[in-house]
Design a protein around this motif. Structure first.
Motif, PDB file in Angstrom:
ATOM      1  N   ASN A  79       0.852  -1.184   0.000  1.00  0.00           N
ATOM      2  CA  ASN A  79       0.000   0.000   0.000  1.00  0.00           C
ATOM      3  C   ASN A  79       0.897   1.246   0.000  1.00  0.00           C
ATOM      4  N   THR A  80       0.282   2.413  -0.143  1.00  0.00           N
ATOM      5  CA  THR A  80       1.068   3.647  -0.263  1.00  0.00           C
ATOM      6  C   THR A  80       1.792   4.004   1.038  1.00  0.00           C
ATOM      7  N   ALA A  81       1.221   3.647   2.186  1.00  0.00           N
ATOM      8  CA  ALA A  81       1.897   3.923   3.462  1.00  0.00           C
ATOM      9  C   ALA A  81       3.182   3.094   3.556  1.00  0.00           C
ATOM     10  N   ALA A  82       3.123   1.853   3.134  1.00  0.00           N
ATOM     11  CA  ALA A  82       4.314   1.002   3.153  1.00  0.00           C
ATOM     12  C   ALA A  82       5.348   1.516   2.152  1.00  0.00           C
ATOM     13  N   LEU A  83       4.868   2.043   1.019  1.00  0.00           N
ATOM     14  CA  LEU A  83       5.783   2.614   0.028  1.00  0.00           C
ATOM     15  C   LEU A  83       6.475   3.857   0.587  1.00  0.00           C
ATOM     16  N   ALA A  84       5.745   4.689   1.320  1.00  0.00           N
ATOM     17  CA  ALA A  84       6.326   5.891   1.926  1.00  0.00           C
ATOM     18  C   ALA A  84       7.356   5.523   2.999  1.00  0.00           C
ATOM     19  N   ALA A  85       7.146   4.383   3.684  1.00  0.00           N
ATOM     20  CA  ALA A  85       8.065   3.951   4.736  1.00  0.00           C
ATOM     21  C   ALA A  85       9.259   3.163   4.188  1.00  0.00           C
ATOM     22  N   LEU A  86       9.257   2.884   2.884  1.00  0.00           N
ATOM     23  CA  LEU A  86      10.304   2.054   2.289  1.00  0.00           C
ATOM     24  C   LEU A  86      11.715   2.623   2.479  1.00  0.00           C
ATOM     25  N   PRO A  87      11.957   3.922   2.246  1.00  0.00           N
ATOM     26  CA  PRO A  87      13.321   4.435   2.467  1.00  0.00           C
ATOM     27  C   PRO A  87      13.815   4.228   3.895  1.00  0.00           C
ATOM     28  N   ALA A  88      12.948   4.412   4.875  1.00  0.00           N
ATOM     29  CA  ALA A  88      13.350   4.208   6.273  1.00  0.00           C
ATOM     30  C   ALA A  88      13.669   2.738   6.528  1.00  0.00           C
ATOM     31  N   ARG A  89      12.927   1.842   5.908  1.00  0.00           N
ATOM     32  CA  ARG A  89      13.195   0.406   6.080  1.00  0.00           C
ATOM     33  C   ARG A  89      14.524   0.018   5.429  1.00  0.00           C
ATOM     34  N   PHE A  90      14.794   0.564   4.258  1.00  0.00           N
ATOM     35  CA  PHE A  90      16.071   0.293   3.607  1.00  0.00           C
ATOM     36  C   PHE A  90      17.225   0.856   4.441  1.00  0.00           C
ATOM     37  N   GLU A  91      17.035   2.051   4.978  1.00  0.00           N
ATOM     38  CA  GLU A  91      18.083   2.649   5.798  1.00  0.00           C
ATOM     39  C   GLU A  91      18.330   1.808   7.044  1.00  0.00           C
ATOM     40  N   ALA A  92      17.281   1.332   7.673  1.00  0.00           N
ATOM     41  CA  ALA A  92      17.435   0.488   8.864  1.00  0.00           C
ATOM     42  C   ALA A  92      18.146  -0.817   8.525  1.00  0.00           C
ATOM     43  N   ALA A  93      17.890  -1.348   7.339  1.00  0.00           N
ATOM     44  CA  ALA A  93      18.471  -2.637   6.956  1.00  0.00           C
ATOM     45  C   ALA A  93      19.924  -2.528   6.500  1.00  0.00           C
TER      46      ALA A  93
END
Length: 195
Positions: free
Chosen positions: A57-71
């Protein structure tokens, strides 16, 4: 004269064999580092795939950069670029590796990453990278390209130092063998010529 020819022949054969052994050693070391880099890049790309599979969903897409940064942010020698179908970056990390257009233009569409590409960036650092094309599970989402590259300057520096050390050892061993061969051939021919 015969002792000199025999010693030269034995020394040449020894130097060639040692040189061949040194070349095989350097090649094996290079292949070892490449294999380790391939495994590490493949693991990182699979981790990126796992992150992208959760974007529904779009909320998960918006959070994607933060998830990549955390990983991936704790890996200083890793460059990451996630880009959309038109080349627009969705996430970028790491030092400016100058990811080559060939890496970004032809990502692997299968579950296996594209073959490794090795290059030097504008600042002279050596990089090795791979890329995958991944589709988001969202309705109407386009395919993303995930490219990752490792800074392999430490590997290249180690291989260069190892190569110079081997060259030094081969030269010193060949010189030592030349002296030994000259001495042994001289003694052997002296015994043959003595009645």
């Amino acid at each position: 004269a015969a002792a000199d020819r025999l010693a030269a022949l034995l020394t040449t054969a020894c130097a060639l064999l040692l040189g061949l052994l040194a070349a095989v050693s350097v090649l094996a070391l290079h292949l070892h580092f490449e294999s380790r880099d391939r495994d590490l890049l493949h693991a990182h790309l699979q981790a990126a795939r796992a992150l992208l599979v959760r974007v529904d969903n779009t909320a998960a897409l918006a959070a994607l950069p933060a998830r990549f940064e955390a990983a991936f942010a704790d890996e200083p020698a890793l460059a990451v670029r996630v880009q959309g179908a038109y080349g627009q970056p969705l996430y970028e990390q790491g030092p400016a590796s100058g990811l080559p257009p060939a890496l970004l233009a032809q990502p692997s569409a299968s579950s296996q990453p594209a073959p490794l590409i090795t290059w030097r960036s504008d600042d002279g650092r050596a990089w090795r990278g791979s890329a995958l094309a991944m589709r988001l599970p969202m309705e109407g989402a386009s395919t993303l390209t995930v490219a990752m590259a490792l800074d392999i300057e430490r590997h290249e520096s180690f291989i260069a130092s190892f190569r110079w050390a081997l060259i030094g050892y081969v030269v010193l061993a060949a010189l030592a063998f030349a002296l030994l061969a000259r001495w042994a051939a001289g003694r052997a021919l002296m015994k043959v010529n003595t009645p």
